[in-house]
Every structure is written in C-alpha cells, then in structure tokens.
Design an enzyme around this catalytic site. Structure first.
Site, short mmCIF file in Angstrom:
data_model
loop_
_atom_site.label_atom_id
_atom_site.label_comp_id
_atom_site.label_asym_id
_atom_site.label_seq_id
_atom_site.Cartn_x
_atom_site.Cartn_y
_atom_site.Cartn_z
N CYS A 75 142.65 6.55 39.97
CA CYS A 75 143.39 7.32 40.98
C CYS A 75 144.49 6.49 41.66
O CYS A 75 145.61 6.98 41.87
CB CYS A 75 142.44 7.90 42.02
SG CYS A 75 141.13 6.79 42.53
N GLN A 111 142.74 3.15 50.42
CA GLN A 111 142.09 4.18 49.61
C GLN A 111 141.04 4.96 50.41
O GLN A 111 140.19 4.39 51.08
CB GLN A 111 141.44 3.53 48.39
CG GLN A 111 142.48 2.83 47.52
CD GLN A 111 141.93 2.27 46.22
OE1 GLN A 111 142.46 1.28 45.75
NE2 GLN A 111 140.92 2.88 45.63
N SER A 114 136.77 9.51 49.92
CA SER A 114 136.39 10.45 48.86
C SER A 114 136.68 9.90 47.47
O SER A 114 136.20 10.44 46.48
CB SER A 114 137.10 11.80 49.05
OG SER A 114 138.49 11.64 49.09
N HIS A 171 145.04 8.56 48.77
CA HIS A 171 145.27 7.11 48.66
C HIS A 171 146.73 6.84 49.00
O HIS A 171 147.63 7.59 48.57
CB HIS A 171 145.00 6.63 47.24
CG HIS A 171 143.56 6.63 46.83
ND1 HIS A 171 142.52 6.92 47.67
CD2 HIS A 171 142.99 6.33 45.62
CE1 HIS A 171 141.38 6.82 47.02
NE2 HIS A 171 141.64 6.47 45.77
N ARG A 226 119.20 16.27 38.90
CA ARG A 226 119.00 16.69 40.31
C ARG A 226 119.61 18.05 40.61
O ARG A 226 119.17 18.76 41.49
CB ARG A 226 119.70 15.69 41.26
CG ARG A 226 119.11 14.33 41.35
CD ARG A 226 119.95 13.47 42.31
NE ARG A 226 121.28 13.11 41.77
CZ ARG A 226 121.51 12.07 40.97
NH1 ARG A 226 120.52 11.30 40.60
NH2 ARG A 226 122.73 11.80 40.52
N ARG A 245 139.55 3.78 29.02
CA ARG A 245 140.98 3.69 29.37
C ARG A 245 141.73 2.58 28.64
O ARG A 245 142.89 2.74 28.27
CB ARG A 245 141.13 3.47 30.87
CG ARG A 245 140.86 4.69 31.69
CD ARG A 245 141.07 4.36 33.15
NE ARG A 245 140.53 5.39 34.00
CZ ARG A 245 139.97 5.15 35.19
NH1 ARG A 245 139.90 3.92 35.67
NH2 ARG A 245 139.52 6.15 35.90
P1 A2P Z 1 124.76 15.26 40.81
O1 A2P Z 1 125.45 16.04 41.90
O2 A2P Z 1 123.67 16.05 40.16
O3 A2P Z 1 124.33 13.90 41.25
P2 A2P Z 1 130.75 12.00 42.82
O4 A2P Z 1 131.78 11.19 42.08
O5 A2P Z 1 131.32 12.90 43.83
O6 A2P Z 1 129.65 11.11 43.34
O7 A2P Z 1 130.06 12.95 41.73
C1 A2P Z 1 129.45 12.46 40.56
C2 A2P Z 1 129.15 13.61 39.62
O8 A2P Z 1 128.51 13.07 38.46
C3 A2P Z 1 128.15 14.61 40.21
O9 A2P Z 1 128.45 15.90 39.70
C4 A2P Z 1 126.83 14.10 39.69
O10 A2P Z 1 125.82 15.07 39.63
C5 A2P Z 1 127.26 13.69 38.29
N1 A2P Z 1 126.30 12.75 37.72
C6 A2P Z 1 125.86 11.59 38.25
N2 A2P Z 1 124.95 11.01 37.43
C7 A2P Z 1 124.82 11.83 36.35
C8 A2P Z 1 124.03 11.81 35.17
N3 A2P Z 1 123.18 10.81 34.92
N4 A2P Z 1 124.17 12.84 34.29
C9 A2P Z 1 125.02 13.86 34.55
N5 A2P Z 1 125.78 13.94 35.65
C10 A2P Z 1 125.68 12.95 36.54
#
Ligand code: A2P
Length: 335
Positions: free
Chosen positions: A130, A157, A160, A243, A41, A101
């Site tokens: 966290c 918590q 974010s 948190h 995305r 972990r």
């Molecule tokens: P994206 O912004 O393209 O969805 P958060 O913890 O704030 O939700 O962020 C999750 C992070 O992990 C974001 O950078 C998200 O990208 C990334 N992410 C989620 N799914 C995938 C995936 N299948 N491959 C790579 N990165 C991912």
C-alpha cells in the site's frame, strides 16, 4: 449461462477484503457469482455484496471450482499455500499479499503505471504494498520527465494498514484515554493512540524493516528502474485510514516545482492539491474514501537543484489495496 464473471474474495471479512467487495460494486465489475472466503473463525458468518448476504466459506481448493478471478487479501501464508492450487484449477489470482511480488515471473502492477506488465502473467498478478502504491504514483510522471536517480521517502501509515486488529487497537486505546484508563496495546508492539511507532514489519540485520525494503524493491520493479536509489523510513501513526508519504525525489534532469505541478495534475489517478495560501494540501481526513492519490506541498529542494520535495496521501484500503486490485482485474478482462 448468465453474463459476468465468477469472483472469489479471500479475506472477505478483513479490512482490504471488505473494501474489495465495496469497490467491485462501485465500479460495477461484472460479477455473475461472488464467493467469500475467510478463516475457520468466520464460517457461519455472512458478508454483504450487492445487497445480498453471502456466506463465508472455509478456504479450501475445491470450493474454488469455476472461479475465474480470485482476489486474495488474507496474508502471505494463505496466498503461498492456496494461490498456486487455485491457479491450477483455472482462476487468475490478484494477490494483495507480499508472497509473490518480487517473483520475476509475477507481474507487480499499478495500472496507471505499468498496465502492460499484466500481459505476461502466468495465473498470478501481484498488487504492490500500500505505501509503495501511494509513493510510486507521483514518482512515475517525474521519472518519465527527468529520470529518477534517488528517492528519500518517509511514510506516515494508518492503523487500518494493519487490518481490522489495527483499527480496533487504535479505537480501544482512544476510548481508554477518554475514560482515563490505561491504554493497552493488543496488536501493535506499543501504544498507537497519541504516539508514533517507527517500526512496521520485522527488522532486518541492517536495521531496515520489511516494510521499508518493500518500498525499495517494489518501487524499482514497478518503475523498471533496477538501479534507482531509494532511502526509506516507515512509521505507523494514529490515523484510521490513509497513508501519507513525505518524498524527496532527485532526477537526472532538473524538473522544477511549476513543471512538477503540471505533470502531477495531468497524471491519471493523481490529483493536485497544492495551494498553501488557502491552507490547501492533502490530509488523511480529506482523502479517506477517494480512489485517487493526492499530492501537495510541492517545493524545490533548497539543498539540491535537481530534487523536489512533496507530500502525497492515498486511501490505502482503496488505491493502496482494493481499487488497485479491481483495476488489475479490469485489465485482465480487457485481455
Ligand atoms: P477472519 O476474519 O476469519 O480472521 P485483516 O487484514 O483486516 O486482519 O483481515 C485478514 C483477513 O484474512 C480476514 O478476512 C481473515 O479472516 C482472513 N484470514 C486470516 N487468516 C486466515 C486463514 N488461515 N485462512 C483464511 N482466511 C484467513
């Protein structure tokens, strides 16, 4: 070749990934080249590092060629699938997910507590949950001084902690409330604005959530105290960042509130804010943006002479995630 390290940040568009980019800059981590990765995305977007726009790349092993340290905060599934391949290609992975972990071959590290554990790594070093990090920071000096026997911890918590979708859910619901509109949960299982949700991660058959079991198991691993009794309750609260944890800690030898204050004040990465007469105690709005964990409300347990009650608050995107991960990378560089 220019001095410095080729670094990858996986999940670079997310809450923890964005904070990692900021902390790498703040701590002047010697980055020679930064590569940013996220989901399909985000390909075509950029993230900012050291004033430069860095293109976001698709997560695929060949794009990691030459990377020396990779910070992963894109969720467990992504870590499980890609981290081993990236290690194979020569990088060390500092993993923020829960994927590795509890693997006995993977160190689980809070640098102020068990920096020595990094030495045994085989390519992956795990960063704890966290809430575990915020809780274990004040537990360590108590454990060293009087040997912990039992810990009862209740967490409060921030939204974010559930990533950018959690932040957006709280923001949208607060805006809807202000406009007199219905508050529709899109990410959390219930309304989060003006509410508390005693449910983070999946419920197990025994009624404990995944988040609660992380607190139990990770605390034991980090403190190298496999028999430590830990009784957890974890709660999502309508706070954007930080948190907070209410802790009752029982030790084999009584420590007392005055000595505990001294121990907390001396421990690296901990700050003591405990002046009830001045209404001074840690709160999320005061701790947000700071790298240390803040302890206050230190009291002897009225029901148990060997136990203490206290309150600890940490910015979970910083010490609970990015700062801890970058500190681990600094240990790796020191060798
Ligand atoms: P994206 O912004 O393209 O969805 P958060 O913890 O704030 O939700 O962020 C999750 C992070 O992990 C974001 O950078 C998200 O990208 C990334 N992410 C989620 N799914 C995938 C995936 N299948 N491959 C790579 N990165 C991912």
């Amino acid at each position: 070749m220019a001095a410095g390290i080729a670094v990858a940040v996986v999940g670079a568009t997310g809450a923890a990934g964005q904070t990692t980019l900021r902390i790498l800059e703040e701590r002047k981590f010697p980055v020679r080249e930064l590569r940013a990765f996220a989901s399909e995305r985000s390909v075509g977007k950029t993230v900012t590092f050291a004033g430069e726009a860095v293109p976001v790349q698709r997560l695929e092993a060949p794009a990691f060629k030459g990377v020396e340290i990779a910070f992963f905060s894109a969720g467990s599934a992504q870590s499980k699938q890609y981290a081993p391949m990236i290690v194979e290609a020569g990088a060390v992975v500092v993993d923020k997910s829960s994927a590795f972990r509890m693997d006995p071959a993977v160190p689980l590290v809070v640098p102020e507590i068990n920096a020595h554990a990094v030495r045994g790594h085989r390519g992956i070093v795990a960063c704890p949950n966290c809430t575990t990090i915020v809780t274990v920071m004040p537990l360590k000096p108590l454990h060293d001084a009087g040997r912990l026997r039992r810990v009862i911890a209740t967490s409060f918590q921030a939204a974010s902690g559930a990533g950018v979708n959690g932040i957006e859910d709280l923001r949208q619901q607060a805006l809807a409330w202000a406009r007199g509109e219905a508050m529709v949960p899109r990410h959390f299982p219930h309304q989060i604005a003006f509410n508390l949700i005693p449910h983070i991660d999946r419920f197990g058959a025994d009624g404990y959530t995944g988040e609660e079991m992380k607190l139990v198991n990770e605390t034991r691993k980090i403190l190298e105290a496999p028999d430590l009794l830990v009784s957890p309750t974890t709660v999502r609260v309508p706070v954007f960042t930080c948190h907070s944890v209410a802790v009752n800690a029982e030790t084999e030898e009584a420590i007392g509130a005055a000595r505990a204050r001294e121990l907390f004040a001396r421990f690296p990465g901990l700050r003591l804010w405990d002046d009830p007469a001045q209404n001074r105690y840690p709160m999320p709005v005061l701790v947000e943006g700071q790298d240390e964990c803040f302890v206050g409300r230190i009291r002897e347990d009225l029901s148990n002479p060997r136990a203490l009650n206290f309150w600890v608050v940490g910015d979970q995107l910083r010490k609970g995630a990015a700062t801890n991960a970058v500190q681990i990378a600094e240990l790796l560089l020191r060798g």
